[in-house]
Design an enzyme around this catalytic site. Sequence first.
Site, PDB file in Angstrom:
ATOM      1  N   ILE A 137       0.841  -1.199   0.000  1.00 20.68           N
ATOM      2  CA  ILE A 137       0.000   0.000   0.000  1.00 20.68           C
ATOM      3  C   ILE A 137       0.873   1.245   0.000  1.00 20.68           C
ATOM      4  O   ILE A 137       1.536   1.553   0.996  1.00 20.68           O
ATOM      5  CB  ILE A 137      -0.956  -0.005   1.209  1.00 20.68           C
ATOM      6  CG1 ILE A 137      -1.712  -1.349   1.281  1.00 20.68           C
ATOM      7  CG2 ILE A 137      -1.918   1.163   1.113  1.00 20.68           C
ATOM      8  CD1 ILE A 137      -2.486  -1.710   0.028  1.00 20.68           C
ATOM      9  N   GLU A 138       0.852   1.946  -1.108  1.00 22.50           N
ATOM     10  CA  GLU A 138       1.708   3.120  -1.303  1.00 22.50           C
ATOM     11  C   GLU A 138       0.969   4.431  -1.099  1.00 22.50           C
ATOM     12  O   GLU A 138       1.580   5.422  -0.703  1.00 22.50           O
ATOM     13  CB  GLU A 138       2.278   3.107  -2.726  1.00 22.50           C
ATOM     14  CG  GLU A 138       3.329   2.057  -2.983  1.00 22.50           C
ATOM     15  CD  GLU A 138       4.717   2.590  -2.674  1.00 22.50           C
ATOM     16  OE1 GLU A 138       5.359   3.151  -3.574  1.00 22.50           O
ATOM     17  OE2 GLU A 138       5.136   2.452  -1.509  1.00 22.50           O
TER      18      GLU A 138
END
Length: 292
Positions: free
Chosen positions: A149-150
Amino acid sequence: MRRAASVLVLVAVVSVFLAGPAAATGKTGQVTVFWGRNKAEGSLREACDTGTYTIVVISFLNVFGHGKYNLDISGHPIPGLGDDIKHCQSNGHLVYLSIGGSGNGYSLPSAKAADDFAEYLWFTYLAGTRPGTHRPFGDAYVDGIDFFIETGSPANYDVLAKRLWNYNKDFRARTPVQLMATPRCKFPDRQVDRALATGLVGRINVRFYGDGYCASYWQLEWEKWTKAYPDSQIYVGLPASESRSWVYVHPKNLFYGVVPVVQKAANYGGIMIWERFADKQSNYSSYAIQWA
């Protein structure tokens, strides 16, 4: 110049160990690689058949959370991928599907969105079966889900982790949903710390690349990660070539400087390599598999 400077910083940090490798107490032989970032990397089957990986992560399912879904594997043909998955698994490899990546096409705006996404993953890519559900990989299923998850809000990824893990309760002989996360090196990574706090994530690939801070303070951050999650296997995430990151560890420095340190941790898991295309060019994994 910035990338080169960071490489030099990391070399300087590990050079104190060049007298010889310390006795490694936790060698596992585990090497994870991310696949799906470049069509020229070859097939998933080819990656597994190299003999240098134990876990392969298909990346990325990069749109989710709002009723729409998209699997981006850089132009690789999806037909036949199910057979490749089964081939890899038959030879002892674990195959994960990674969610997230760069871009802004995903988030979990509510607990219901997390529940809906977990159900989608279970019946579309994992071991669930439901009449009328399209399964891109046919009757093949991945072994688990990776949280990469960026961007976006970190909310409700803990709900997703719990909901996915709940599918395991009906199975006694195996665990059809295994969870993994791939956070940035600086502890904590707020994008995934709620999911990690559930205690359900068995493997954590810490990305020790991508910024100068990681080059200078990787050992400090490694200690934080291993102490924070003693029940998870912690992997050292490294780029396969200098062209893929401006923090690169030369194989000699991996052997003399990094491996002796990380293998002292009781929950050391192995080495994660970013990514298959770069590794195909550099053959970095051939070194990693010897020392992991």
